[in-house]
Design a protein around this motif. Structure first.
Motif, PDB file in Angstrom:
ATOM      1  N   GLU A 114      24.666  20.648   6.013  1.00 55.26           N
ATOM      2  CA  GLU A 114      25.530  19.602   6.556  1.00 55.26           C
ATOM      3  C   GLU A 114      26.926  19.695   5.952  1.00 55.26           C
ATOM      4  O   GLU A 114      27.930  19.541   6.658  1.00 55.26           O
ATOM      5  N   ARG A 115      26.989  19.958   4.653  1.00 53.71           N
ATOM      6  CA  ARG A 115      28.290  20.065   3.996  1.00 53.71           C
ATOM      7  C   ARG A 115      29.078  21.245   4.538  1.00 53.71           C
ATOM      8  O   ARG A 115      30.296  21.158   4.745  1.00 53.71           O
ATOM      9  N   ILE A 116      28.411  22.345   4.784  1.00 55.97           N
ATOM     10  CA  ILE A 116      29.072  23.527   5.350  1.00 55.97           C
ATOM     11  C   ILE A 116      29.661  23.199   6.719  1.00 55.97           C
ATOM     12  O   ILE A 116      30.806  23.559   7.027  1.00 55.97           O
ATOM     13  N   LEU A 117      28.893  22.485   7.538  1.00 57.21           N
ATOM     14  CA  LEU A 117      29.382  22.127   8.879  1.00 57.21           C
ATOM     15  C   LEU A 117      30.617  21.235   8.808  1.00 57.21           C
ATOM     16  O   LEU A 117      31.583  21.433   9.543  1.00 57.21           O
ATOM     17  N   ILE A 118      30.589  20.241   7.936  1.00 62.54           N
ATOM     18  CA  ILE A 118      31.708  19.311   7.831  1.00 62.54           C
ATOM     19  C   ILE A 118      32.965  20.018   7.335  1.00 62.54           C
ATOM     20  O   ILE A 118      34.061  19.838   7.882  1.00 62.54           O
ATOM     21  N   LYS A 119      32.815  20.851   6.312  1.00 65.89           N
ATOM     22  CA  LYS A 119      33.971  21.576   5.775  1.00 65.89           C
ATOM     23  C   LYS A 119      34.493  22.590   6.798  1.00 65.89           C
ATOM     24  O   LYS A 119      35.708  22.768   6.943  1.00 65.89           O
ATOM     25  N   ALA A 120      33.589  23.235   7.507  1.00 65.15           N
ATOM     26  CA  ALA A 120      33.997  24.189   8.531  1.00 65.15           C
ATOM     27  C   ALA A 120      34.743  23.478   9.653  1.00 65.15           C
ATOM     28  O   ALA A 120      35.746  23.981  10.171  1.00 65.15           O
ATOM     29  N   SER A 121      34.284  22.286  10.014  1.00 64.05           N
ATOM     30  CA  SER A 121      34.956  21.507  11.061  1.00 64.05           C
ATOM     31  C   SER A 121      36.399  21.230  10.667  1.00 64.05           C
ATOM     32  O   SER A 121      37.317  21.375  11.481  1.00 64.05           O
ATOM     33  N   GLN A 122      36.596  20.817   9.422  1.00 61.38           N
ATOM     34  CA  GLN A 122      37.950  20.521   8.943  1.00 61.38           C
ATOM     35  C   GLN A 122      38.833  21.758   9.020  1.00 61.38           C
ATOM     36  O   GLN A 122      39.991  21.686   9.440  1.00 61.38           O
ATOM     37  N   LEU A 123      38.297  22.891   8.602  1.00 65.48           N
ATOM     38  CA  LEU A 123      39.082  24.130   8.618  1.00 65.48           C
ATOM     39  C   LEU A 123      39.418  24.566  10.038  1.00 65.48           C
ATOM     40  O   LEU A 123      40.561  24.954  10.323  1.00 65.48           O
ATOM     41  N   PHE A 124      38.443  24.501  10.933  1.00 61.96           N
ATOM     42  CA  PHE A 124      38.687  24.927  12.316  1.00 61.96           C
ATOM     43  C   PHE A 124      39.641  23.983  13.043  1.00 61.96           C
ATOM     44  O   PHE A 124      40.377  24.415  13.938  1.00 61.96           O
ATOM     45  N   LEU A 125      39.615  22.688  12.692  1.00 56.37           N
ATOM     46  CA  LEU A 125      40.534  21.738  13.315  1.00 56.37           C
ATOM     47  C   LEU A 125      41.963  21.949  12.846  1.00 56.37           C
ATOM     48  O   LEU A 125      42.916  21.722  13.589  1.00 56.37           O
ATOM     49  N   GLU A 126      42.111  22.385  11.606  1.00 59.45           N
ATOM     50  CA  GLU A 126      43.440  22.565  11.020  1.00 59.45           C
ATOM     51  C   GLU A 126      44.019  23.953  11.277  1.00 59.45           C
ATOM     52  O   GLU A 126      45.229  24.155  11.152  1.00 59.45           O
ATOM     53  N   ASN A 127      43.160  24.909  11.608  1.00 58.02           N
ATOM     54  CA  ASN A 127      43.599  26.294  11.801  1.00 58.02           C
ATOM     55  C   ASN A 127      42.965  26.868  13.061  1.00 58.02           C
ATOM     56  O   ASN A 127      42.100  26.243  13.662  1.00 58.02           O
ATOM     57  N   SER A 128      43.374  28.041  13.444  1.00 60.53           N
ATOM     58  CA  SER A 128      42.750  28.701  14.592  1.00 60.53           C
ATOM     59  C   SER A 128      41.455  29.374  14.145  1.00 60.53           C
ATOM     60  O   SER A 128      41.208  29.549  12.949  1.00 60.53           O
ATOM     61  N   TYR A 129      40.651  29.740  15.113  1.00 61.75           N
ATOM     62  CA  TYR A 129      39.392  30.427  14.823  1.00 61.75           C
ATOM     63  C   TYR A 129      39.644  31.684  13.988  1.00 61.75           C
ATOM     64  O   TYR A 129      38.953  31.947  13.000  1.00 61.75           O
ATOM     65  N   GLN A 130      40.656  32.449  14.375  1.00 64.04           N
ATOM     66  CA  GLN A 130      40.941  33.716  13.699  1.00 64.04           C
ATOM     67  C   GLN A 130      41.391  33.521  12.260  1.00 64.04           C
ATOM     68  O   GLN A 130      41.192  34.398  11.412  1.00 64.04           O
ATOM     69  N   ASP A 131      41.995  32.375  11.975  1.00 66.64           N
ATOM     70  CA  ASP A 131      42.557  32.147  10.640  1.00 66.64           C
ATOM     71  C   ASP A 131      41.544  31.602   9.631  1.00 66.64           C
ATOM     72  O   ASP A 131      41.886  31.415   8.460  1.00 66.64           O
ATOM     73  N   VAL A 132      40.338  31.334  10.084  1.00 67.06           N
ATOM     74  CA  VAL A 132      39.309  30.813   9.182  1.00 67.06           C
ATOM     75  C   VAL A 132      38.248  31.886   8.963  1.00 67.06           C
ATOM     76  O   VAL A 132      37.678  32.410   9.926  1.00 67.06           O
TER      77      VAL A 132
END
Length: 212
Positions: free
Chosen positions: A23-41
């Motif tokens: 669950e923590r991985i999903l939440i942190k990944a969501s934040q990163l993908f919302l703030e950056n593009s797919y390619q940048d994460v």
């Protein structure tokens, strides 16, 4: 004697955080993908943000596209649950729309799904793209029920509920707009919600509503 933990390689221990690792991985990944593009994460970025090893991320999600798909789906479901909760309150429909808008804008969510999909389109399978779109449609359909109810109770004009929901979300997304200097249109989420819902309400009812 060495203790056998029966833990699969790459699977992280859960004692360090109270929140389940997946669950923590999903939440942190969501934040990163919302703030950056797919390619940048990268998966490394997700691992660092989640405070786990990259092997742990791969334990739960075999590929970045799989992780991206699940983060978008779960984001839609979380937003849907919060919106439905607010729309079920015993308040006039205008007030409920205002509450949804303020909550939505307070967390700076921009559900421009087309933008998210476009940034990752060449990396996702047709099945993954469809899964994200289905999750989005689930959110819209849930909202449509409340618009239909408001129409039946003559709180708003007999407008197409599907159109109304998409127009509402689109307007909310404009409230998150920032110019090249990082300045937003309105001074606060509350002011943004008031302006947007007031503008939207006029179209729903052919009248204005003075929010106090």
């Amino acid at each position: 004697m060495e203790r056998n933990t029966n833990r699969s390689p790459g699977r992280p221990p859960n004692h360090k955080h109270k929140q389940p690792t997946g669950e923590r991985i999903l939440i942190k990944a969501s934040q990163l993908f919302l703030e950056n593009s797919y390619q940048d994460v990268s998966m490394d970025d997700v691992a660092k943000a989640s405070d786990v090893t990259k092997a742990s991320v791969y334990y739960y999600y075999k590929t970045k596209s799989e992780l991206y798909t699940e983060t978008m789906i779960q984001l839609m479901y979380r937003v849907r649950a919060q919106i439905v909760k607010l729309l079920r309150e015993e308040e006039p429909f205008y007030t409920r729309l205002l509450n949804v808008a303020e909550a939505y804008l307070s967390v700076s969510i921009d559900l421009d799904t087309e933008r998210f999909i476009y940034s990752a389109k060449n990396m996702l399978s047709n099945y993954q793209l469809e899964a994200i779109q289905n999750a989005e449609e689930s959110m819209y359909h849930a909202m449509e029920e409340f618009f239909s109810e408001a129409i039946d109770q003559e709180e708003i004009l007999p407008i197409n509920p599907t159109f109304a929901v998409h127009a509402y979300i689109s307007l909310l997304n404009t409230g998150n707009y920032k110019n090249t200097e990082g300045h937003m249109i309105f001074s606060s989420a509350k002011e943004s919600a008031r302006q947007i819902v007031g503008f939207f309400w006029k179209g729903l009812t052919n009248s204005t509503f003075e929010y106090k």
